[in-house]
Design a protein around this motif. Structure first.
Motif, PDB file in Angstrom:
ATOM      1  N   ILE A   1      41.696  89.093  49.127  1.00  0.00           N
ATOM      2  CA  ILE A   1      42.917  89.320  48.704  1.00  0.00           C
ATOM      3  C   ILE A   1      43.104  89.874  47.207  1.00  0.00           C
ATOM      4  O   ILE A   1      43.420  90.770  47.110  1.00  0.00           O
ATOM      5  N   GLU A   2      42.242  89.230  46.349  1.00  0.00           N
ATOM      6  CA  GLU A   2      42.220  90.090  45.463  1.00  0.00           C
ATOM      7  C   GLU A   2      41.395  91.359  45.655  1.00  0.00           C
ATOM      8  O   GLU A   2      41.687  91.855  44.378  1.00  0.00           O
TER       9      GLU A   2
ATOM     10  N   SER B   1      44.557  95.093  46.008  1.00  0.00           N
ATOM     11  CA  SER B   1      45.735  95.856  45.691  1.00  0.00           C
ATOM     12  C   SER B   1      43.924  96.555  44.791  1.00  0.00           C
ATOM     13  O   SER B   1      43.067  95.834  44.299  1.00  0.00           O
TER      14      SER B   1
ATOM     15  N   GLY C   1      44.049  97.394  41.191  1.00  0.00           N
ATOM     16  CA  GLY C   1      44.447  96.559  39.971  1.00  0.00           C
ATOM     17  C   GLY C   1      45.540  96.077  40.312  1.00  0.00           C
ATOM     18  O   GLY C   1      46.051  95.023  41.216  1.00  0.00           O
ATOM     19  N   ASP C   2      46.527  96.455  39.666  1.00  0.00           N
ATOM     20  CA  ASP C   2      48.244  96.415  39.518  1.00  0.00           C
ATOM     21  C   ASP C   2      48.922  96.778  40.168  1.00  0.00           C
ATOM     22  O   ASP C   2      49.641  97.061  40.831  1.00  0.00           O
TER      23      ASP C   2
ATOM     24  N   LEU D   1      49.755  98.110  44.246  1.00  0.00           N
ATOM     25  CA  LEU D   1      49.388  97.192  45.246  1.00  0.00           C
ATOM     26  C   LEU D   1      49.607  97.889  46.481  1.00  0.00           C
ATOM     27  O   LEU D   1      49.608  99.769  46.341  1.00  0.00           O
TER      28      LEU D   1
ATOM     29  N   GLN E   1      50.211  95.383  51.050  1.00  0.00           N
ATOM     30  CA  GLN E   1      51.365  94.619  50.224  1.00  0.00           C
ATOM     31  C   GLN E   1      52.466  95.180  49.940  1.00  0.00           C
ATOM     32  O   GLN E   1      53.197  94.514  49.587  1.00  0.00           O
TER      33      GLN E   1
ATOM     34  N   PHE F   1      55.049  94.373  52.636  1.00  0.00           N
ATOM     35  CA  PHE F   1      55.112  92.431  52.431  1.00  0.00           C
ATOM     36  C   PHE F   1      56.391  92.219  51.657  1.00  0.00           C
ATOM     37  O   PHE F   1      57.245  91.332  52.021  1.00  0.00           O
ATOM     38  N   LEU F   2      57.043  93.026  49.745  1.00  0.00           N
ATOM     39  CA  LEU F   2      57.204  92.196  49.093  1.00  0.00           C
ATOM     40  C   LEU F   2      58.771  93.067  50.033  1.00  0.00           C
ATOM     41  O   LEU F   2      59.696  92.365  49.741  1.00  0.00           O
TER      42      LEU F   2
END
Lengths: 156, 793
Positions: A75-76, A79, A81-82, A84, A88, A91-92
Motif C-alpha cells: 500500500i505504501e 500513492s 508521495g502525498d 493519491l 485511493q 475509495f475516499l
C-alpha cells in the motif's frame, strides 16, 4: 540466513533474513511497512494482500524467500508521495473506508484487477475482492469506488 | 434535510481517510518501542476445570523468558468485569471457559514463547460442564461461580396489564419458540495492546481499545494505581462492533502487570484463533412468545420468556438483557404484557456487547411472529403492523408515553413498502403450503416425491421487519459526554471528544458538527489523538450514542466559542445590540451590515484581545428512570425507528438463500454525514444478513469449532446484492440538531426481514437462526462431532 534481492515499491532492495519467515513479516518487521496487515494468518481475510509481479497475493501465505527477483508493491507504494492514486482517491470519495484495517489489502486487490481487466463488470469486481473480508462497509462503496476508477481510467 | 445547513447532511470524506488509504494510519500492532517484549498466554483445552498446580520448572530458567506472570503478580484486584467482578485476570483456582488464561510468558521472541508455553505443565481436574443455558438453573446444576449462589446472572421483567385476562379476551392465540446463535464480532483487526512503564508516572497503554476510560478504570484497579497514573491512548481501531471492550480491558491490564514487572514495554497481540477463542460474543437467546389477538389483528396480550446464554462471565449481560426486556414486544402498543428475561452462566464463551445489544434476538422472534399472525388471519404483514404500531402519544410496554419526538414507525414502513413494491410482490410470492420436502433421516436417499422441477428450484420471496430502538444508554447509568474545542488564531481548530473512533466515522461526524456551528469547513478541524489524560471521561462508545451524546457536546463547545466570537464582532465592529452575527463559509456576517470580516480575522482579533478560545463542551442526557421491581419506567429519552424489506431467492434443492435486495429505511433523526450514514446502513445490513444466513459459533464440550475465517463465515463481496438506504429524518430536540442513532438500528432487523422473506418464498417458517443450507433443507443444524483444527491445540 539468506540474502534476498527484489524490487520493493519501485526500489531495488537487498536484505539478509532468516529463511523461514513469511513475506508479511519481512515487510512489517524488516522494512517497517506496517500498512500490510495481518487479520487471520491463514489466507482467508486478505488484509495482508500485496502485489507480486502485479498479482494480488496473501503475504501471510508466501515465504519471504519467494520474493527473490520479484517486484513487490505494498500500500505504501500505491500513492506517489502525498498524491493519491485514482483508486485511493475514489475509495475516499465513495466512503469505501471505515475502520481501514482491510483497506490496504482491498486497494491492492482492486489495483491488480484494474491492471489485468481495465474495464471490469460488477461481477468481476466482486470476484476480485471476494478474498478480502471487510466487516464494516458491506462492500457496496468499495465496489462503487473501483467501478468509478475503471471508468476514469477508460476516459484517459 | 434542513436546507439551512451548510455542511450537515452532505457527503463528507473521512477525516482519517488519507492516513488509512495510504497505509500510514497506525493500528495497535503497528507500534514498536525500544526494548519491547511480547507476552504469550497459557491456557488449557478445557471449558471447566479445577486447577491443581502449574509447573514451570522446565522453562523458568530459559533465557528466552524475561518473566512469568500469574495471578500472584497482580498487585490490585484479581477479578474484574464491567458490571460484576467475576472474571479473573489470570485464573488460579479454576477455568470456566476455554478462553481463560492461567499465566503469561514474557520475552523478546514471540515465536519462542509460543513453543515454550507448551512446556508449562498444568495439573487440572475436569469439572462437569454446563453448555445448555436451559439447564443452567436446574437444581442439580453445578455452580460456575459458587460465590454468586446460583447460575443466574440477572432476571429482568416487564409487566403491563394482565396477560392472562388478555389471553381470555383474545380470539386467537399463537405460541412459538425461537433461537439465535452465538455470534463473533469478527472485526478484521485482532486484539493488540502495548503497555509502557513510566516509573513514578505509572503506565501508558496504546491499544485497539474501544472504550479507553473503561480500560483505564480496570487497569488502574488491577495494578493498584490511581486513575491519573494510567494513560490510555487509542490506536486506530480496526473494527469493534462492541467487541473490543472487556477483552481489551483485560489484555491492557495483563500487559500493564507484565510491563511493570519486567520494567519494559510489553505487547500482547492475538492471532485470529486466540481472538475468537477468548473474546466475548453476542448472546444466543431461547425465546418463547405467546400472543393473543383479535380477529382484526389487534394484539391483546403478549407473554415472553427469554433465556440468554451469558457464558462464563456476567460481562454486559445485565444491560444487554435489560434492553431486551424493554424492547421485546417490538414497536407495538399492547395492553397486556409480561416479559421475563433471564441471563445465565454456562461454560460457553462469554457473551457481552455486540452491535444490536440485546435487540437482534427479540426482533427476530417478534417480527417472525407478527408475520405468522398476519398469515393466520389472512391479512398482509403491513396491515398487522399498522394495526398495532406505536404512534405519537402511544404507551410502550414499560409504561412510557412516546412524546417530544416524531414517532415515525408508520412513516418508515410506508416508505419501505412503496420503495420495494412490497404488497404486490408479497402476494405474488405467497405460498399456501411448504415447498421444501420433509427429509427422512432414517432413509437419507432422495425419494421421487422429493424431486423438484428445475423451474421450481429457485423460489423468490419478500419479507419485512420493523423496529424501534431506545437511543444511548437509557436507564443503564450516567449518560454524559464532553468535547474539547480550541480555535487557533488563524481560524483552524483542534477537536477532541471523550468518545472513541472505532471506524464508524465519529471523528468526521464531530468535525462536521463543529464546522457547521462555526461556519467553517470540516477540513479546518484537526481531530486530536484519543488519550484519557487529555479529555474528560465521556462514558463508553456504545449504544449508538456517539452522534447523539458526543455530537451534543461538540455542538455545545462550538456554540460557547462562537458566542465569544460574536460578542467581539459586535464590540469591534460596533454593531447594535439587536443585530445578529452569523458565521458562514469562513466569513462573518451581520444581519444589518452584511459581510463584516473573515472568520480567521475575528479569531486573530480575539487572540489579540486575550479572549479564551478553548473550551470543554458538555452534554448530559435528559433524565430517564427505571423501576426494576415493577419493570416500569421511561427507559430511554428518545427512540429511532426503522423498516427493512428483504428480497431473496431460495434454492429449495440446496437450501441456499441469496439476498437480492434489502431496502433499508431508517429514521436516525438528522443525518450529519450522508456518506457515513449510508456506510452504516450497508455495513449493518451486511452483518445482519450474515446473522440471518450463515454465521454461528458452535461448541463441542465447550470448545469452539470455528476458530478462524475458514470456518466462521462472514459475508463476502459476493453474498448480498443490492442494499438501498433511505433516510426519513424525524424531528427531535436532543443532541446536535436532533441527530440520533443509526449504527445498531441498521443491523438489528435484517435477519427478521430475511427470515420473513424466506417464509414468503418457501411457505415454511424457520425458527432457528442461521437459515443456512441444512436448516432450509433438513430443518436442523449439522456440526462436526470433533474439534480438530486451528493453530491452537
Amino acid at each position: 540466513m539468506i540474502t534476498l534481492k527484489f524490487i520493493l515499491n519501485g526500489k531495488e532492495v537487498s536484505i539478509t533474513t532468516e529463511p523461514h519467515i513469511r513475506l508479511l513479516d519481512l515487510l512489517r518487521d524488516k522494512f517497517d511497512l506496517t500498512g500490510t496487515k495481518e487479520g487471520c494468518g491463514v489466507g482467508e481475510c486478505g488484509a495482508c494482500t500485496v502485489l507480486m509481479n502485479g498479482r494480488a497475493v496473501n503475504s501471510c501465505l508466501a515465504l519471504a524467500a519467494q520474493v527473490e527477483g520479484y517486484e513487490i508493491v505494498t500500500i505504501e507504494g500505491i500513492s506517489n508521495g502525498d498524491v493519491l492514486s485514482p483508486l485511493q482517491k475514489n475509495f475516499l470519495l465513495h466512503g469505501a473506508v471505515q475502520c481501514g484495517f482491510c483497506t490496504p489489502g482491498m486497494v491492492l486487490s482492486a489495483a491488480a484487477l484494474l491492471d489485468q481487466t481495465p474495464n471490469p463488470t460488477e461481477e468481476e469486481i466482486k470476484d476480485a475482492i471476494a478474498g478480502n473480508l471487510c466487516r464494516c462497509t458491506g462492500y457496496k462503496q468499495i465496489v462503487d469506488a473501483i467501478k468509478e476508477t475503471a471508468k476514469e481510467l477508460q476516459v484517459k | 434535510m434542513n436546507k439551512e445547513f451548510s455542511v450537515v447532511g452532505k457527503r463528507v470524506i473521512r477525516e482519517d481517510g488519507f492516513d488509512k488509504i495510504t497505509g500510514r494510519a497506525k493500528f495497535a500492532d503497528d507500534y514498536k518501542f525500544d526494548g519491547m517484549l511480547y507476552a504469550v498466554m497459557l491456557r488449557i483445552p478445557s471449558a471447566h476445570a479445577k486447577i491443581n498446580s502449574i509447573d514451570f520448572s522446565e522453562i523458568e530458567n530459559n533465557e528466552a523468558i524475561s518473566a512469568i506472570i500469574t495471578s500472584a503478580d497482580v498487585p490490585g484486584i484479581k477479578k474484574t468485569g464491567l458490571i460484576k467482578n467475576d472474571q479473573p485476570i489470570f485464573c488460579d483456582e479454576k477455568v470456566v471457559t476455554p478462553g481463560d488464561v492461567l499465566a503469561m510468558l514474557v520475552g523478546n521472541s514471540e515465536n519462542e514463547l509460543r513453543n515454550l508455553v507448551k512446556k508449562a505443565k498444568v495439573d487440572y481436574t475436569e469439572l462437569p460442564l454446563i453448555t445448555d443455558p436451559a439447564k443452567a438453573l436446574d437444581q442439580e446444576a453445578i455452580l460456575i461461580h459458587p460465590d454468586n449462589g446460583s447460575n443466574l446472572i440477572v432476571n429482568h421483567h416487564v409487566k403491563k396489564g394482565d396477560v392472562e385476562k388478555g389471553f381470555e379476551k383474545s380470539d386467537h392465540i399463537l405460541e412459538q419458540t425461537y433461537t439465535t446463535p452465538l455470534i463473533e464480532h469478527a472485526y478484521i483487526e485482532p486484539e493488540a495492546v502495548t503497555a509502557i512503564p513510566l516509573g513514578f508516572n505509572g503506565v501508558k497503554i496504546i491499544g485497539s481499545i474501544q472504550n479507553p476510560f473503561t480500560a483505564r478504570r480496570i487497569v488502574a484497579a488491577v495494578i493498584n494505581l490511581p486513575l491519573d497514573k494510567v494513560q490510555i491512548i487509542q490506536a486506530h481501531l480496526g473494527g469493534s462492533f462492541g467487541g473490543k471492550d472487556d477483552t481489551m480491558c483485560i489484555l491492557s491490564a495483563r500487559a500493564a502487570v507484565a510491563a511493570l514487572k519486567a520494567n519494559c514495554p510489553v505487547k500482547i497481540r492475538y492471532t485470529r484463533e486466540e481472538s475468537i477463542l477468548e473474546s466475548y460474543k453476542r448472546h444466543p437467546y431461547i425465546m418463547n412468545y405467546k400472543v393473543g389477538f383479535s380477529n382484526s389483528g389487534k394484539i391483546i396480550a403478549m407473554k415472553i420468556n427469554i433465556i440468554a446464554d451469558g457464558g462464563a462471565y456476567a460481562s454486559m449481560s445485565p444491560f444487554v438483557t435489560w434492553r431486551s426486556v424493554v424492547q421485546a414486544t417490538g414497536p407495538y402498543e399492547i395492553e397486556n404484557v409480561h416479559t421475563e428475561v433471564r441471563a445465565v452462566y454456562t461454560n460457553n464463551p462469554y457473551t457481552g456487547a455486540m452491535r444490536g445489544f440485546g435487540s437482534p434476538q427479540p426482533i427476530f422472534a417478534n417480527e417472525s411472529l407478527m408475520d405468522e399472525i398476519a398469515i393466520h388471519l389472512g391479512i398482509s404483514p403491513v396491515e398487522i403492523r399498522k394495526v398495532n404500531a406505536l404512534k405519537n402519544g402511544s404507551i410502550t410496554a414499560t409504561g412510557q408515553k412516546l412524546e417530544n419526538h416524531d414517532v415515525n414507525l408508520i412513516q418508515v414502513l410506508d416508505k419501505a413498502i412503496y420503495a420495494a413494491d412490497f404488497q404486490n410482490k408479497w402476494r405474488a410470492n405467497k405460498k399456501e403450503k411448504p415447498l421444501t420436502k420433509e427429509f427422512d433421516f432414517n432413509n437419507p436417499v432422495l425419494q421421487d416425491y422429493q424431486y423438484v422441477e428445475p423451474d421450481k428450484l429457485i423460489q423468490k420471496g419478500i419479507g419485512l421487519a420493523v423496529s424501534y430502538r431506545g437511543c444511548s444508554l437509557g436507564a443503564e447509568g450516567i449518560d454524559t459526554a464532553s468535547a474539547y474545542l480550541s480555535i487557533q488564531n488563524d481560524g483552524t481548530v483542534y477537536l477532541l471528544s471523550g468518545l472513541a473512533e472505532n471506524g464508524q466515522g465519529m471523528r468526521t461526524t464531530f468535525a462536521i458538527i463543529a464546522a457547521e456551528a462555526l461556519g467553517i469547513l470540516p477540513e479546518q478541524i484537526f481531530y486530536l489523538e484519543t488519550d484519557t489524560s487529555r479529555i474528560p471521561d465521556s462514558g463508553p462508545t456504545v449504544a449508538s450514542r456517539s452522534t447523539l451524546m458526543g455530537g451534543g457536546a461538540v455542538r455545545n463547545a462550538a456554540e460557547i466559542l462562537s458566542g465569544r466570537l460574536k460578542k467581539i464582532v459586535k464590540e469591534e465592529f460596533k454593531l447594535s445590540e439587536e443585530d445578529v452575527v452569523s458565521f458562514r463559509e469562513n466569513l462573518v456576517f451581520s444581519r444589518k451590515k452584511g459581510l463584516t470580516a473573515k472568520f480567521s480575522e475575528v479569531c486573530k482579533l480575539a487572540y489579540s484581545l486575550g479572549i479564551n478560545l478553548a473550551t470543554i463542551g458538555y452534554y448530559k442526557s435528559p433524565s430517564v428512570h427505571w423501576d426494576e421491581k415493577s419493570g416500569h419506567g421511561d427507559a430511554y429519552f428518545t427512540y429511532v425507528y426503522g423498516c427493512q424489506v428483504a428480497e431473496v431467492s431460495v434454492n429449495i434443492g440446496t437450501g441456499e438463500v441469496y439476498v437480492n435486495k434489502i431496502t433499508a429505511v431508517h429514521d436516525p433523526g438528522t443525518v450529519i454525514n450522508k456518506l457515513g450514514a449510508e456506510g452504516q446502513v450497508y455495513g449493518g445490513v451486511t452483518q445482519g444478513a450474515g446473522y440471518a444466513l450463515f454465521e454461528g459459533i458452535t461448541t463441542e464440550k465447550g470448545l469452539i469449532r470455528e476458530l478462524n475465517f475458514d470456518q466462521y463465515l462472514i459475508p463476502t463481496s459476493k453474498d448480498i446484492d443490492v442494499i438501498k438506504p433511505v433516510f426519513v429524518e424525524g424531528k427531535d430536540s436532543y443532541g446536535a440538531w436532533g441527530a440520533k442513532s443509526l449504527g445498531e438500528p441498521t443491523l438489528e432487523l435484517t435477519a427478521a426481514a430475511i427470515s420473513n422473506a424466506v417464509r414468503n418464498a418457501v411457505g415454511k417458517r424457520f425458527f432457528n437462526l442461521p437459515l443456512n443450507l441444512e436448516e432450509i433443507v433438513l430443518g436442523k443444524k449439522l456440526c462436526p462431532q470433533e474439534v480438530k483444527r486451528g493453530s491452537l491445540q
